[in-house]
Design a protein around this motif. Structure first.
Motif, PDB file in Angstrom:
ATOM      1  N   GLY A  16       0.681  -1.122   0.078  1.00  0.00           N
ATOM      2  CA  GLY A  16      -0.444   0.112  -0.125  1.00  0.00           C
ATOM      3  C   GLY A  16       0.865   1.259  -0.139  1.00  0.00           C
ATOM      4  O   GLY A  16       2.369   1.509   0.119  1.00  0.00           O
ATOM      5  N   VAL A  17       0.887   2.719  -0.159  1.00  0.00           N
ATOM      6  CA  VAL A  17       0.749   3.786  -0.318  1.00  0.00           C
ATOM      7  C   VAL A  17       0.595   4.423   1.319  1.00  0.00           C
ATOM      8  O   VAL A  17      -0.396   4.132   2.025  1.00  0.00           O
ATOM      9  N   SER A  18       2.176   4.900   1.395  1.00  0.00           N
ATOM     10  CA  SER A  18       1.823   5.453   3.059  1.00  0.00           C
ATOM     11  C   SER A  18       2.196   6.604   2.676  1.00  0.00           C
ATOM     12  O   SER A  18       3.416   7.392   1.588  1.00  0.00           O
ATOM     13  N   LEU A  19       1.506   7.991   2.756  1.00  0.00           N
ATOM     14  CA  LEU A  19       1.810   9.435   2.386  1.00  0.00           C
ATOM     15  C   LEU A  19       3.480   9.986   2.839  1.00  0.00           C
ATOM     16  O   LEU A  19       4.073  10.353   2.653  1.00  0.00           O
ATOM     17  N   ASN A  20       3.408   9.116   4.477  1.00  0.00           N
ATOM     18  CA  ASN A  20       4.643   9.678   5.117  1.00  0.00           C
ATOM     19  C   ASN A  20       5.701   8.818   3.999  1.00  0.00           C
ATOM     20  O   ASN A  20       7.276   9.972   4.172  1.00  0.00           O
ATOM     21  N   GLU A  21       6.307   7.664   3.983  1.00  0.00           N
ATOM     22  CA  GLU A  21       7.055   7.170   3.429  1.00  0.00           C
ATOM     23  C   GLU A  21       7.460   7.908   1.551  1.00  0.00           C
ATOM     24  O   GLU A  21       8.257   8.351   1.313  1.00  0.00           O
ATOM     25  N   GLU A  22       6.459   8.649   0.992  1.00  0.00           N
ATOM     26  CA  GLU A  22       6.402   8.731  -0.277  1.00  0.00           C
ATOM     27  C   GLU A  22       6.988  10.638  -0.140  1.00  0.00           C
ATOM     28  O   GLU A  22       7.506  10.863  -0.956  1.00  0.00           O
ATOM     29  N   GLY A  23       6.248  11.027   0.989  1.00  0.00           N
ATOM     30  CA  GLY A  23       7.146  12.342   1.771  1.00  0.00           C
ATOM     31  C   GLY A  23       8.422  12.276   1.354  1.00  0.00           C
ATOM     32  O   GLY A  23       9.073  13.297   0.875  1.00  0.00           O
ATOM     33  N   ILE A  24       9.264  11.586   2.429  1.00  0.00           N
ATOM     34  CA  ILE A  24      10.319  11.293   2.144  1.00  0.00           C
ATOM     35  C   ILE A  24      11.125  10.783   1.648  1.00  0.00           C
ATOM     36  O   ILE A  24      12.229  11.427   0.397  1.00  0.00           O
ATOM     37  N   GLU A  25      10.772   9.905   0.165  1.00  0.00           N
ATOM     38  CA  GLU A  25      10.974   9.977  -1.358  1.00  0.00           C
ATOM     39  C   GLU A  25      10.813  10.897  -1.889  1.00  0.00           C
ATOM     40  O   GLU A  25      12.050  11.494  -2.895  1.00  0.00           O
ATOM     41  N   MET A  26       9.883  12.055  -2.179  1.00  0.00           N
ATOM     42  CA  MET A  26       9.438  12.752  -2.876  1.00  0.00           C
ATOM     43  C   MET A  26      10.897  13.672  -2.553  1.00  0.00           C
ATOM     44  O   MET A  26      11.902  14.204  -3.341  1.00  0.00           O
ATOM     45  N   MET A  27      11.064  14.433  -1.293  1.00  0.00           N
ATOM     46  CA  MET A  27      12.121  15.194  -1.253  1.00  0.00           C
ATOM     47  C   MET A  27      13.810  14.788  -0.860  1.00  0.00           C
ATOM     48  O   MET A  27      14.134  15.214  -1.499  1.00  0.00           O
ATOM     49  N   THR A  28      13.658  13.376  -1.464  1.00  0.00           N
ATOM     50  CA  THR A  28      14.632  12.852  -1.419  1.00  0.00           C
ATOM     51  C   THR A  28      15.493  13.303  -3.586  1.00  0.00           C
ATOM     52  O   THR A  28      16.020  13.112  -3.493  1.00  0.00           O
ATOM     53  N   TYR A  29      14.407  13.012  -3.712  1.00  0.00           N
ATOM     54  CA  TYR A  29      14.756  12.832  -4.914  1.00  0.00           C
ATOM     55  C   TYR A  29      14.824  14.090  -5.504  1.00  0.00           C
ATOM     56  O   TYR A  29      15.401  14.511  -6.680  1.00  0.00           O
ATOM     57  N   ASN A  30      13.751  15.094  -4.705  1.00  0.00           N
ATOM     58  CA  ASN A  30      13.870  16.516  -5.368  1.00  0.00           C
ATOM     59  C   ASN A  30      15.502  16.969  -4.626  1.00  0.00           C
ATOM     60  O   ASN A  30      15.405  17.920  -6.024  1.00  0.00           O
ATOM     61  N   LYS A  31      15.771  16.816  -3.665  1.00  0.00           N
ATOM     62  CA  LYS A  31      16.939  17.285  -3.815  1.00  0.00           C
ATOM     63  C   LYS A  31      17.804  16.978  -4.372  1.00  0.00           C
ATOM     64  O   LYS A  31      19.068  17.662  -5.173  1.00  0.00           O
ATOM     65  N   ALA A  32      18.150  15.656  -4.602  1.00  0.00           N
ATOM     66  CA  ALA A  32      18.926  14.537  -6.178  1.00  0.00           C
ATOM     67  C   ALA A  32      19.110  15.490  -7.567  1.00  0.00           C
ATOM     68  O   ALA A  32      20.067  16.109  -7.541  1.00  0.00           O
TER      69      ALA A  32
END
Length: 486
Positions: A443-459
Motif C-alpha cells: 500500500g501507499v504510505s504518504l509519510n514514506e512517499e513524502g520522504i521519497e519526494m524530498m529525497t528525489y527533489n534534493k537529488a
C-alpha cells in the motif's frame, strides 16, 4: 582521460532518472485511495563502465557514468498474497454458511409475535383440548379443537414452504455465484494474454518480469475476489503470465498468447458442481461455493443443512399424525381408529402436506363420541391431551415431547450458528491481520512517499547544480585553456 562531455551525460542521466522517480512518487500519492493499487518504484542501476575491447585495460576513464532506470516495478509480497487468499476463502465459507443458517432460523424458529410459531400452536392445542375435556359434548369446543389442529398443521405447512423457498432462492444465488466465478476465470485468461503481450523481458529486483502494472493490479484484484469462492493457488510464469488452480484444479493456463480458462457447470439437481472440461466433480475445501453446497445438501446430524431441518419437520408431522390417529376408535365398533390428520393422496405425510382429515373437516363433531348408555365420555379427549405431554422417539435421534422436539431443533440450529459465527469471527480477524501486513508492504504510505519526494527533489536540485558546474568546467576547457603566454 575520460571523454570530454561524459560529465554532462552523467548529470543528464541523473536528472532524467530523478525526474521519473518523482513522477512515480506522484503517481503513488495520486492512487493512495485506489482499490487494489500496488505501490510502484523506479528501479535504478549504476551505468556499466566496461570497455569495448577484450584487451586488459583500466576502467578508470569510463567510471562514474551515473545512473539509469531499468523499469517500474511493484512492491508486493507473494507470500502475503497467498496467505490472504487462503484466509479469505475461509471467510467466504463461514460467511455464506452463516447467512444461510440465519435464513433457516428466521423460517423455523418461533417468532417474537405470539401465536404464530409451532410451539405456540401446540400450546394453543393443549389449551383447547383441556377445555374440551371438561365439556366433551359441546360442538363449540370440538370446533375449537379442530381449529387448533388446523393451526398446528398450517404452521408446519408454512415452515416447510419457507424452507423450500429458501432452498430455491439459494440455488438461484448459487447459479449467480457460479456465473461470477466463470466470468472471473475468463477475465484472468484475457488479462494473461494482454500482460504477456506487453511484459518486458528483463526482471526486476524481486525476479518478476516488468510489465503493465495497472493490468497486474487488475489481475490481483480478480484473484483476491476469486479466493472468496474457493481455494486459489497462483504459479507465476517467466513471460508474465500465470497458471491458476481453483480448488486444486488447473483452471487458467497456457503459454504465449494462448491462455485458456475452464468453467463450472451446475448439475440437474441445481446443487452439484462439475468442471466443463472433463465433467469432474468440484472439490470444495473452502469458500462460498462450499458454503452453498454444504447447506443445500446437508442432511446429517453432523452436517446440518436445509434437508436436515426439512427432515426434522417431517418427523414431527409424521409422529403427530401417527399419535393422534390412534386415539378415537371408529364408530359402530368398526376396527381401527378415526383419521384425524392426513397427508398426500399417496398416504405420505410431510410437514408440507399435513392437514386435518376430510371427514373431520366436514363435521366438527367427528371427535365427539357417546357411550352406549347415552352419556358423553371425555376419555378420548383426555388421551389426546396426554399425547402432548408424552415422550416420543423421533427417528432414533431424540426422545421427548412434541414441544421439546421443537426446542431441540431450534437449539441445534442456534448452537450451529454460534459455532459457525465464532469461526467466522476468527477467520475475519486473521484475514484482516494478513491484509494489514500486505497493505503495509504494497500500500501507499504518504509519510514514506513524502520522504521519497524530498529525497528525489534534493537529488534533482543537486544534479541541476552539477550541470551548471560541468558547464563552467567545459567553458574553462574550451574557451580559456591555452591562452597563457599569447
Amino acid at each position: 582521460m575520460r571523454p570530454t562531455f561524459m560529465g554532462l551525460e552523467t548529470t543528464k542521466r541523473g536528472i532524467m532518472v530523478n525526474q521519473k522517480a518523482l513522477d512515480i512518487v506522484g503517481n503513488n500519492i495520486s492512487n493512495v485511495k485506489t482499490k487494489g493499487y500496488t505501490r510502484q518504484r523506479l528501479d535504478m542501476v549504476s551505468v556499466q563502465n566496461g570497455g569495448t575491447t577484450h584487451l586488459p585495460t583500466t576502467s578508470i576513464p569510463l567510471a562514474g557514468q551515473g545512473v539509469e532506470a531499468v523499469g517500474v516495478g511493484q512492491i508486493r509480497n507473494a507470500f502475503l498474497d497467498s496467505k490472504f487468499r487462503e484466509e479469505y476463502g475461509d471467510v467466504g465459507f463461514y460467511d455464506q454458511r452463516q447467512a444461510m443458517l440465519s435464513e433457516i432460523e428466521a423460517a423455523i424458529s418461533d417468532p417474537e409475535v405470539e401465536g404464530t410459531g409451532i410451539k405456540d400452536s401446540l400450546s394453543t392445542l393443549l389449551t383447547a383440548l383441556t377445555k374440551f375435556s371438561e365439556n366433551p359434548y359441546q360442538e363449540t369446543q370440538a370446533n375449537i379443537v379442530r381449529s387448533a389442529f388446523t393451526g398446528v398443521a398450517q404452521t408446519l405447512n408454512q415452515y416447510a414452504q419457507k424452507l423450500n423457498t429458501i432452498r430455491e432462492q439459494q440455488q438461484s444465488d448459487l447459479a449467480i455465484s457460479v456465473e461470477d466465478v466463470n466470468a472471473k476465470l475468463e477475465q484472468l485468461a484475457d488479462l494473461n494474454k494482454t500482460i504477456v503481450d506487453e511484459v518486458f523481458t528483463n526482471a526486476d529486483y524481486d525476479g518478476t518480469a516488468y510489465g503493465p502494472n495497472e493490468l497486474l493490479d487488475q489481475r490481483n484484484l480478480i484473484l483476491d475476489a476469486l479466493s472468496r469462492y474457493g481455494e486459489v493457488q497462483v504459479f507465476p510464469k517467466d513471460d508474465g503470465g500465470m497458471q491458476v488452480k481453483f480448488n486444486g484444479k488447473v483452471v487458467v493456463d497456457g503459454t504465449g498468447n494462448q491462455y485458456t480458462a475452464d468453467s463450472i457447470q451446475i448439475g440437474e439437481d441445481k446443487t452439484s458442481l462439475m468442471w466443463q472440461s472433463d465433467q469432474e466433480q468440484l472439490k470444495l475445501p473452502t469458500g462460498v461455493l462450499k458454503g452453498y453446497v454444504d447447506v443445500l445438501n446437508g442432511a446429517s446430524q453432523l452436517d446440518k443443512g436445509i434437508p436436515y431441518y426439512q427432515d426434522k419437520l417431517n418427523d414431527l408431522a409424521v409422529n403427530l399424525a401417527a399419535a393422534f390417529n390412534q386415539v378415537i376408535p371408529n364408530d359402530n365398533g368398526d376396527a381401527g381408529h378415526k383419521v384425524l390428520l392426513e397427508g398426500g393422496e399417496d398416504g405420505t405425510i410431510t410437514a408440507a402436506n399435513l392437514s386435518i382429515s376430510a371427514d373431520w373437516l366436514a363435521d366438527a363433531n367427528y371427535v365427539i363420541q357417546q357411550n352406549p348408555d347415552g352419556e358423553m365420555d371425555n376419555t378420548n379427549v383426555l388421551n389426546m391431551k396426554n399425547l402432548l405431554d408424552q415422550d416420543f422417539t423421533f427417528n432414533g435421534e431424540f426422545t421427548g415431547t412434541f414441544s421439546e422436539f421443537v426446542t431441540y431443533i431450534t437449539t441445534a440450529l442456534g448452537s450451529d450458528m454460534t459455532l459457525n459465527g465464532s469461526r467466522l469471527e476468527a477467520s475475519v480477524t486473521t484475514a484482516e491481520s494478513v491484509d494489514e501486513s500486505r497493505t503495509s508492504v504494497s500500500g501507499v504510505s504518504l509519510n514514506e512517499e513524502g520522504i521519497e519526494m524530498m529525497t528525489y527533489n534534493k537529488a534533482y536540485q543537486a544534479l541541476a547544480r552539477m550541470m551548471t558546474t560541468m558547464d563552467e568546467q567545459l567553458d574553462v576547457l574550451i574557451n580559456k585553456t591555452g591562452l597563457v603566454g599569447r
